[in-house]
Design a protein around this motif. Structure first.
Motif, PDB file in Angstrom:
ATOM      1  N   THR A   1       0.857  -1.182   0.000  1.00  0.00           N
ATOM      2  CA  THR A   1       0.000   0.000   0.000  1.00  0.00           C
ATOM      3  C   THR A   1       0.892   1.230   0.000  1.00  0.00           C
ATOM      4  O   THR A   1       1.902   1.265   0.705  1.00  0.00           O
ATOM      5  N   TYR A   2       0.551   2.220  -0.797  1.00  0.00           N
ATOM      6  CA  TYR A   2       1.257   3.508  -0.762  1.00  0.00           C
ATOM      7  C   TYR A   2       0.361   4.527  -0.084  1.00  0.00           C
ATOM      8  O   TYR A   2      -0.851   4.534  -0.303  1.00  0.00           O
ATOM      9  N   GLY A   3       0.960   5.423   0.696  1.00  0.00           N
ATOM     10  CA  GLY A   3       0.195   6.483   1.359  1.00  0.00           C
ATOM     11  C   GLY A   3      -0.610   5.926   2.523  1.00  0.00           C
ATOM     12  O   GLY A   3      -0.563   4.735   2.832  1.00  0.00           O
TER      13      GLY A   3
ATOM     14  N   GLY B   1      -1.283  -6.820 -17.732  1.00  0.00           N
ATOM     15  CA  GLY B   1      -2.331  -6.019 -17.101  1.00  0.00           C
ATOM     16  C   GLY B   1      -2.220  -4.582 -17.552  1.00  0.00           C
ATOM     17  O   GLY B   1      -1.155  -4.153 -18.001  1.00  0.00           O
ATOM     18  N   PRO B   2      -3.318  -3.835 -17.427  1.00  0.00           N
ATOM     19  CA  PRO B   2      -3.284  -2.446 -17.875  1.00  0.00           C
ATOM     20  C   PRO B   2      -2.410  -1.578 -16.977  1.00  0.00           C
ATOM     21  O   PRO B   2      -2.013  -2.004 -15.885  1.00  0.00           O
ATOM     22  N   SER B   3      -2.132  -0.383 -17.440  1.00  0.00           N
ATOM     23  CA  SER B   3      -1.353   0.568 -16.667  1.00  0.00           C
ATOM     24  C   SER B   3      -2.033   0.791 -15.308  1.00  0.00           C
ATOM     25  O   SER B   3      -3.260   0.907 -15.236  1.00  0.00           O
ATOM     26  N   GLY B   4      -1.252   0.798 -14.238  1.00  0.00           N
ATOM     27  CA  GLY B   4      -1.792   1.034 -12.903  1.00  0.00           C
ATOM     28  C   GLY B   4      -2.318  -0.219 -12.223  1.00  0.00           C
ATOM     29  O   GLY B   4      -2.839  -0.140 -11.102  1.00  0.00           O
ATOM     30  N   SER B   5      -2.167  -1.395 -12.848  1.00  0.00           N
ATOM     31  CA  SER B   5      -2.727  -2.609 -12.249  1.00  0.00           C
ATOM     32  C   SER B   5      -1.807  -3.245 -11.206  1.00  0.00           C
ATOM     33  O   SER B   5      -2.184  -4.238 -10.587  1.00  0.00           O
ATOM     34  N   GLY B   6      -0.597  -2.700 -11.031  1.00  0.00           N
ATOM     35  CA  GLY B   6       0.273  -3.189  -9.961  1.00  0.00           C
ATOM     36  C   GLY B   6       1.433  -4.056 -10.427  1.00  0.00           C
ATOM     37  O   GLY B   6       2.148  -4.628  -9.602  1.00  0.00           O
ATOM     38  N   LYS B   7       1.665  -4.108 -11.746  1.00  0.00           N
ATOM     39  CA  LYS B   7       2.722  -4.975 -12.288  1.00  0.00           C
ATOM     40  C   LYS B   7       4.093  -4.567 -11.752  1.00  0.00           C
ATOM     41  O   LYS B   7       4.856  -5.406 -11.277  1.00  0.00           O
ATOM     42  N   SER B   8       4.408  -3.281 -11.855  1.00  0.00           N
ATOM     43  CA  SER B   8       5.741  -2.826 -11.426  1.00  0.00           C
ATOM     44  C   SER B   8       5.917  -3.039  -9.936  1.00  0.00           C
ATOM     45  O   SER B   8       6.991  -3.445  -9.471  1.00  0.00           O
ATOM     46  N   THR B   9       4.855  -2.781  -9.171  1.00  0.00           N
ATOM     47  CA  THR B   9       4.967  -2.942  -7.720  1.00  0.00           C
ATOM     48  C   THR B   9       5.245  -4.400  -7.372  1.00  0.00           C
ATOM     49  O   THR B   9       6.111  -4.694  -6.535  1.00  0.00           O
ATOM     50  N   LEU B  10       4.567  -5.334  -8.028  1.00  0.00           N
ATOM     51  CA  LEU B  10       4.816  -6.752  -7.757  1.00  0.00           C
ATOM     52  C   LEU B  10       6.257  -7.119  -8.133  1.00  0.00           C
ATOM     53  O   LEU B  10       6.951  -7.829  -7.389  1.00  0.00           O
TER      54      LEU B  10
ATOM     55  N   ALA C   1      -4.630   6.372   0.910  1.00  0.00           N
ATOM     56  CA  ALA C   1      -3.956   5.093   0.676  1.00  0.00           C
ATOM     57  C   ALA C   1      -4.339   4.499  -0.678  1.00  0.00           C
ATOM     58  O   ALA C   1      -5.512   4.517  -1.061  1.00  0.00           O
ATOM     59  N   VAL C   2      -3.339   3.989  -1.390  1.00  0.00           N
ATOM     60  CA  VAL C   2      -3.563   3.271  -2.648  1.00  0.00           C
ATOM     61  C   VAL C   2      -3.017   1.866  -2.461  1.00  0.00           C
ATOM     62  O   VAL C   2      -1.835   1.700  -2.133  1.00  0.00           O
ATOM     63  N   VAL C   3      -3.869   0.863  -2.625  1.00  0.00           N
ATOM     64  CA  VAL C   3      -3.383  -0.518  -2.541  1.00  0.00           C
ATOM     65  C   VAL C   3      -2.885  -0.892  -3.938  1.00  0.00           C
ATOM     66  O   VAL C   3      -3.678  -1.166  -4.836  1.00  0.00           O
ATOM     67  N   ALA C   4      -1.575  -0.854  -4.115  1.00  0.00           N
ATOM     68  CA  ALA C   4      -1.005  -1.152  -5.435  1.00  0.00           C
ATOM     69  C   ALA C   4      -1.060  -2.652  -5.717  1.00  0.00           C
ATOM     70  O   ALA C   4      -1.303  -3.068  -6.850  1.00  0.00           O
ATOM     71  N   VAL C   5      -0.788  -3.470  -4.694  1.00  0.00           N
ATOM     72  CA  VAL C   5      -0.886  -4.937  -4.827  1.00  0.00           C
ATOM     73  C   VAL C   5      -1.653  -5.467  -3.623  1.00  0.00           C
ATOM     74  O   VAL C   5      -1.275  -5.203  -2.481  1.00  0.00           O
TER      75      VAL C   5
HETATM   76  P1  ADP Z   1       1.668  -0.811 -13.326  1.00  0.00           P
HETATM   77  O1  ADP Z   1       3.125  -1.130 -13.328  1.00  0.00           O
HETATM   78  O2  ADP Z   1       0.779  -1.968 -13.653  1.00  0.00           O
HETATM   79  O3  ADP Z   1       1.356   0.369 -14.198  1.00  0.00           O
HETATM   80  P2  ADP Z   1       2.141   0.178 -10.634  1.00  0.00           P
HETATM   81  O4  ADP Z   1       2.615  -0.959  -9.817  1.00  0.00           O
HETATM   82  O5  ADP Z   1       3.160   1.139 -11.126  1.00  0.00           O
HETATM   83  O6  ADP Z   1       1.243  -0.381 -11.837  1.00  0.00           O
HETATM   84  O7  ADP Z   1       1.075   1.013  -9.816  1.00  0.00           O
HETATM   85  C1  ADP Z   1      -0.044   0.421  -9.172  1.00  0.00           C
HETATM   86  C2  ADP Z   1      -0.767   1.518  -8.399  1.00  0.00           C
HETATM   87  O8  ADP Z   1       0.055   2.000  -7.341  1.00  0.00           O
HETATM   88  C3  ADP Z   1      -1.130   2.733  -9.237  1.00  0.00           C
HETATM   89  O9  ADP Z   1      -2.369   3.233  -8.783  1.00  0.00           O
HETATM   90  C4  ADP Z   1      -0.016   3.710  -8.917  1.00  0.00           C
HETATM   91  O10 ADP Z   1      -0.461   5.035  -9.070  1.00  0.00           O
HETATM   92  C5  ADP Z   1       0.285   3.387  -7.469  1.00  0.00           C
HETATM   93  N1  ADP Z   1       1.695   3.650  -7.137  1.00  0.00           N
HETATM   94  C6  ADP Z   1       2.765   2.998  -7.649  1.00  0.00           C
HETATM   95  N2  ADP Z   1       3.907   3.460  -7.097  1.00  0.00           N
HETATM   96  C7  ADP Z   1       3.556   4.416  -6.215  1.00  0.00           C
HETATM   97  C8  ADP Z   1       4.278   5.276  -5.315  1.00  0.00           C
HETATM   98  N3  ADP Z   1       5.617   5.216  -5.215  1.00  0.00           N
HETATM   99  N4  ADP Z   1       3.568   6.139  -4.555  1.00  0.00           N
HETATM  100  C9  ADP Z   1       2.222   6.191  -4.632  1.00  0.00           C
HETATM  101  N5  ADP Z   1       1.474   5.411  -5.444  1.00  0.00           N
HETATM  102  C10 ADP Z   1       2.136   4.537  -6.231  1.00  0.00           C
END
Ligand code: ADP
Ligand code: MG
Length: 236
Positions: free
Chosen positions: A16-18, A44-53, A23-27
């Motif tokens: 979770t960020y924030g 997955g589409p942009s914002g779906s949490g791929k990079s975070t995972l 709060a945004v639950v990224a994964v």
């Molecule tokens: P993807 O790679 O699929 O585009 P991300 O993992 O980058 O997805 O992001 C998933 C969600 O987490 C999005 O809503 C993004 O805005 C949020 N997010 C990612 N990184 C951060 C961060 N460092 N701070 C706040 N929110 C973030």
């Protein structure tokens, strides 16, 4: 057949960020494993949490809840065993291609001359040895991404994590980079995980994990590779 060694184990791992209302639950709790020899696309589409995972798997982020562990990566420092290819430009502008590629080795204490030889070998693996003396600003996007792959190979990681490695490339160049990554992973016996929102890229990998709004769905099943295609590397 011997079960394939687990390199990364995510157990209900969430990020979770924030805080509070922001709060945004990224994964959301992700449960998945990457095994030796795996070739996985996370789609997955942009914002779906791929990079975070991917960052959780790389230990670049800590899970807010749940666990990520690396049961098969106990012999060397993690940083040497997990190589990350980032989406954007990641080469150091003041260093030439050979110096960029050798940098992880130099930082690991390998003497300069040996590091340079190994860097040139890695550049040859991605057909970029002819670029050794060039500066990053002289490279095309596809060339720069090949050099980024060579730099990851320098430490012979057991796991390569590539975050949208084709995201900023045209489709033909993107296909080529996926081929380069697959061949490089085969060559050094590494597992490969690639995030992508491009179905054509995802088709090139053996497994596809779909993410939607921070959830892996359906939950990934362990995938068995044919014995002949499994890497030869021994395990501890
Ligand atoms: P993807 O790679 O699929 O585009 P991300 O993992 O980058 O997805 O992001 C998933 C969600 O987490 C999005 O809503 C993004 O805005 C949020 N997010 C990612 N990184 C951060 C961060 N460092 N701070 C706040 N929110 C973030
Ligand atoms: Mg991303």
């Amino acid at each position: 057949m011997k079960p394939q060694e687990v390199l990364v184990d995510c157990q209900d791992a969430a990020r979770t960020y924030g805080r509070a209302l922001a709060a945004v639950v990224a994964v959301h709790g992700a449960t998945c494993q990457v095994r030796a020899g795996d070739r996985i696309a996370i789609t997955g589409p942009s914002g779906s949490g791929k990079s975070t995972l991917l960052h959780l798997m790389a230990a670049l982020e800590q899970p807010t809840t749940g666990q990520v562990s690396w049961p098969g990566l106990v012999e060397r420092p993690m940083a040497a065993q997990v190589g990350v290819v980032f989406q954007g430009p990641s080469l150091i502008p003041a260093l030439d291609v050979a110096e960029n590629t050798a940098l992880p080795l130099v930082l690991a204490g390998v003497p300069d001359e040996r590091a340079r030889r190994r860097a040139l070998d890695c550049l040859a693996l991605v057909a970029a040895d002819g670029l050794a003396g060039k500066l990053p600003e002289e490279l095309s996007g596809g060339q720069a991404q090949r050099v980024a792959v060579a730099r990851v190979l320098a430490l012979r990681p057991r796991l390569i994590l590539a975050d949208e490695p084709t995201g900023q490339l045209d489709s033909a160049t993107g296909r080529h980079i996926i081929d380069v990554l697959l061949a490089a992973a085969d060559e050094i016996g590494a597992a490969l995980v690639v995030t992508t929102h491009d179905p054509a890229v995802a088709q090139r990998l053996d497994q596809r994990w779909a993410m939607h709004e921070g959830r892996l769905h359906p939950p990934p099943e362990p995938h068995r590779r044919p014995a002949a295609a499994a890497p030869q590397g021994e395990t501890s």
